[in-house]
Design a protein around this motif. Structure first.
Motif, PDB file in Angstrom:
ATOM      1  N   LEU A 298     -25.811 -10.363  20.119  1.00 49.64           N
ATOM      2  CA  LEU A 298     -26.584  -9.522  21.022  1.00 49.64           C
ATOM      3  C   LEU A 298     -27.709  -8.871  20.236  1.00 49.64           C
ATOM      4  CD1 LEU A 298     -23.887  -7.570  23.101  1.00 49.64           C
ATOM      5  CD2 LEU A 298     -25.021  -9.708  23.680  1.00 49.64           C
ATOM      6  N   THR A 299     -28.885  -8.828  20.817  1.00 50.80           N
ATOM      7  CA  THR A 299     -29.994  -8.144  20.175  1.00 50.80           C
ATOM      8  C   THR A 299     -29.656  -6.672  19.965  1.00 50.80           C
ATOM      9  OG1 THR A 299     -31.587  -9.639  21.194  1.00 50.80           O
ATOM     10  CG2 THR A 299     -32.432  -7.540  20.379  1.00 50.80           C
ATOM     11  N   GLY A 300     -29.861  -6.193  18.761  1.00 49.11           N
ATOM     12  CA  GLY A 300     -29.573  -4.800  18.460  1.00 49.11           C
ATOM     13  C   GLY A 300     -28.148  -4.539  18.032  1.00 49.11           C
ATOM     14  N   VAL A 301     -27.312  -5.581  17.997  1.00 48.95           N
ATOM     15  CA  VAL A 301     -25.912  -5.416  17.575  1.00 48.95           C
ATOM     16  C   VAL A 301     -25.680  -6.296  16.351  1.00 48.95           C
ATOM     17  CG1 VAL A 301     -23.483  -5.548  18.227  1.00 48.95           C
ATOM     18  CG2 VAL A 301     -25.214  -4.991  19.950  1.00 48.95           C
ATOM     19  N   PRO A 302     -25.729  -5.723  15.157  1.00 50.36           N
ATOM     20  CA  PRO A 302     -25.518  -6.520  13.946  1.00 50.36           C
ATOM     21  C   PRO A 302     -24.035  -6.714  13.646  1.00 50.36           C
ATOM     22  CG  PRO A 302     -25.948  -4.255  13.333  1.00 50.36           C
ATOM     23  CD  PRO A 302     -26.046  -4.314  14.848  1.00 50.36           C
ATOM     24  N   ILE A 303     -23.742  -7.758  12.894  1.00 49.97           N
ATOM     25  CA  ILE A 303     -22.427  -8.014  12.290  1.00 49.97           C
ATOM     26  C   ILE A 303     -21.358  -8.428  13.302  1.00 49.97           C
ATOM     27  CG2 ILE A 303     -20.526  -7.099  10.890  1.00 49.97           C
ATOM     28  CD1 ILE A 303     -22.515  -5.180   9.611  1.00 49.97           C
ATOM     29  N   PHE A 304     -21.294  -7.735  14.443  1.00 51.33           N
ATOM     30  CA  PHE A 304     -20.256  -8.027  15.439  1.00 51.33           C
ATOM     31  C   PHE A 304     -20.803  -9.027  16.452  1.00 51.33           C
ATOM     32  CE2 PHE A 304     -19.499  -3.622  14.001  1.00 51.33           C
ATOM     33  CZ  PHE A 304     -18.247  -3.806  13.419  1.00 51.33           C
ATOM     34  N   TYR A 305     -20.298 -10.261  16.366  1.00 45.14           N
ATOM     35  CA  TYR A 305     -20.844 -11.338  17.188  1.00 45.14           C
ATOM     36  C   TYR A 305     -19.788 -11.859  18.184  1.00 45.14           C
ATOM     37  CZ  TYR A 305     -24.357 -11.211  13.464  1.00 45.14           C
ATOM     38  OH  TYR A 305     -25.313 -10.819  12.559  1.00 45.14           O
ATOM     39  N   GLY A 306     -20.114 -12.937  18.858  1.00 47.90           N
ATOM     40  CA  GLY A 306     -19.212 -13.484  19.870  1.00 47.90           C
ATOM     41  C   GLY A 306     -19.226 -12.682  21.150  1.00 47.90           C
ATOM     42  N   LEU A 307     -20.360 -12.031  21.463  1.00 46.15           N
ATOM     43  CA  LEU A 307     -20.447 -11.150  22.625  1.00 46.15           C
ATOM     44  C   LEU A 307     -21.368 -11.684  23.716  1.00 46.15           C
ATOM     45  CD1 LEU A 307     -20.664  -7.797  20.643  1.00 46.15           C
ATOM     46  CD2 LEU A 307     -18.689  -8.652  21.929  1.00 46.15           C
ATOM     47  N   GLY A 308     -22.148 -12.703  23.405  1.00 42.60           N
ATOM     48  CA  GLY A 308     -23.033 -13.293  24.395  1.00 42.60           C
ATOM     49  C   GLY A 308     -22.292 -14.229  25.328  1.00 42.60           C
ATOM     50  N   PRO A 309     -22.979 -14.752  26.362  1.00 44.23           N
ATOM     51  CA  PRO A 309     -22.328 -15.678  27.300  1.00 44.23           C
ATOM     52  C   PRO A 309     -21.702 -16.850  26.548  1.00 44.23           C
ATOM     53  CG  PRO A 309     -24.546 -15.100  28.042  1.00 44.23           C
ATOM     54  CD  PRO A 309     -24.420 -14.574  26.655  1.00 44.23           C
ATOM     55  N   ILE A 310     -20.481 -17.177  26.879  1.00 45.12           N
ATOM     56  CA  ILE A 310     -19.757 -18.164  26.078  1.00 45.12           C
ATOM     57  C   ILE A 310     -20.337 -19.561  26.245  1.00 45.12           C
ATOM     58  CG2 ILE A 310     -17.498 -19.197  25.634  1.00 45.12           C
ATOM     59  CD1 ILE A 310     -16.209 -16.575  26.253  1.00 45.12           C
ATOM     60  N   ASP A 311     -20.888 -19.895  27.405  1.00 43.75           N
ATOM     61  CA  ASP A 311     -21.504 -21.212  27.532  1.00 43.75           C
ATOM     62  C   ASP A 311     -22.709 -21.349  26.604  1.00 43.75           C
ATOM     63  OD1 ASP A 311     -23.026 -19.403  29.007  1.00 43.75           O
ATOM     64  OD2 ASP A 311     -23.401 -20.787  30.672  1.00 43.75           O
ATOM     65  N   LYS A 312     -23.448 -20.257  26.404  1.00 43.01           N
ATOM     66  CA  LYS A 312     -24.571 -20.278  25.465  1.00 43.01           C
ATOM     67  C   LYS A 312     -24.059 -20.357  24.023  1.00 43.01           C
ATOM     68  CE  LYS A 312     -27.813 -19.726  28.601  1.00 43.01           C
ATOM     69  NZ  LYS A 312     -26.972 -19.769  29.817  1.00 43.01           N
ATOM     70  N   SER A 313     -22.963 -19.685  23.742  1.00 35.83           N
ATOM     71  CA  SER A 313     -22.367 -19.768  22.410  1.00 35.83           C
ATOM     72  C   SER A 313     -21.924 -21.196  22.103  1.00 35.83           C
ATOM     73  CB  SER A 313     -21.170 -18.814  22.312  1.00 35.83           C
ATOM     74  OG  SER A 313     -21.582 -17.462  22.412  1.00 35.83           O
TER      75      SER A 313
END
Length: 299
Positions: A102-117
């Protein structure tokens, strides 16, 4: 059940929930137009542990590179500080990626739409295969990282490029956080807020549109070997039996059937449980598998 276990499991779930609750606030710091979903970092994480070496060529003993897929709130380094060296020391070419930023959220990932991931995973696997010259890769994922690749396999052509998917505590049918997600209806607007700010979390809730699509028509696709490694002390992907897959080429494993003394919960199984790691190694090289026992913690 011992009293300390009654306390620790809900406490761990509560801590995880509190961590999740901080993410919308961080996401709100992004552009006023709303959250945007980042792409993988321009240069893949330098682990310092010798993995993500794109000059690595798979050996005859281990002909497929291994791609490690982190879990929710994880990243390509922190999630794999133990497992990546474990596999590298056994002769594998090992790689890991960041996804779901997510833009503005460093280090902690896996939060965007899972199909995009899953699309990010697809691009990364292509990069690994091109660099190593291998025809197929093996995937090992923790939590969301054990579930998300199934979208890649099922809808993005990944089955032709992947030999095996090994999931450590994967939330294949949703993550209830020990039932805490059942409380969301009592907080008007909470579910909508989570979906708007951290869609990767919303996608993992049981009954979500994403999971409904993912699991429709069967859990698996032909040609891929599936292994699920679970712990009965899981407090996130609950009930732990929901992690299991159904299919003709599936091996579902409960850690406590291999070692009754193993107390690992959802996080520990991916971060440092060498009994689980031994079973991962067996899944990657079943022709040379050895029995996983409590003694595997020292192997």
């Amino acid at each position: 059940m011992l009293p300390w276990k009654r306390v620790l499991r809900p406490l761990a779930a509560l801590i995880l929930t509190a961590a999740v609750a901080t993410v919308p606030a961080a996401a709100a710091h992004a552009a006023d137009t709303g959250p945007s979903w980042g792409s993988p970092r321009s240069s893949e994480a330098e682990s310092g542990g010798g993995w993500n070496d794109f000059s690595c060529k798979p050996s005859a003993d281990h002909p497929r590179p291994v791609v490690l897929v982190h879990g929710t709130l994880g990243n390509s380094v922190d999630n794999w500080l133990s497992l990546a060296p474990y596999l590298k020391d056994r002769g594998y070419c090992v790689f890991s990626l960041d996804y779901g930023q997510l833009t503005g959220v460093p280090i902690f990932y896996g939060l965007g739409p899972i199909d995009k991931s899953a699309g990010q995973l697809s691009a990364f696997v292509d990069k690994v295969l091109a660099a190593t010259g291998a025809a197929k890769a093996d995937l090992v994922g923790h939590s969301q990282g054990g579930m998300m690749p199934r979208y890649y396999l099922k809808f993005l052509g990944g089955a032709a490029k992947v030999n095996a998917l090994v999931g450590l505590a994967p939330d294949n049918h949703g993550a209830t956080l020990s039932g805490l997600t059942d409380l969301l209806p009592y907080f008007p607007g909470a579910a909508d807020l989570i979906k708007a700010t951290t869609p990767g979390l919303a996608d993992q809730m049981p009954g979500s549109d994403f999971l409904t699509k993912l699991n429709a028509g069967g859990d698996t696709v032909p040609g891929v070997h599936y292994t699920v490694i679970s712990t009965k002390y899981d407090e996130v992907a609950t009930p732990w039996q929901s992690q299991y897959l159904s299919g003709s080429d599936v091996h579902n494993v409960l850690l406590q059937d291999l070692c009754s003394l193993d107390l690992s919960e959802h996080v520990a199984i991916g971060l440092f449980d060498r009994i689980a790691f031994h079973e991962v190694a067996n899944a990657l090289d079943p022709a040379h598998a050895t029995a996983t026992t409590c003694a595997s913690a020292f192997s």
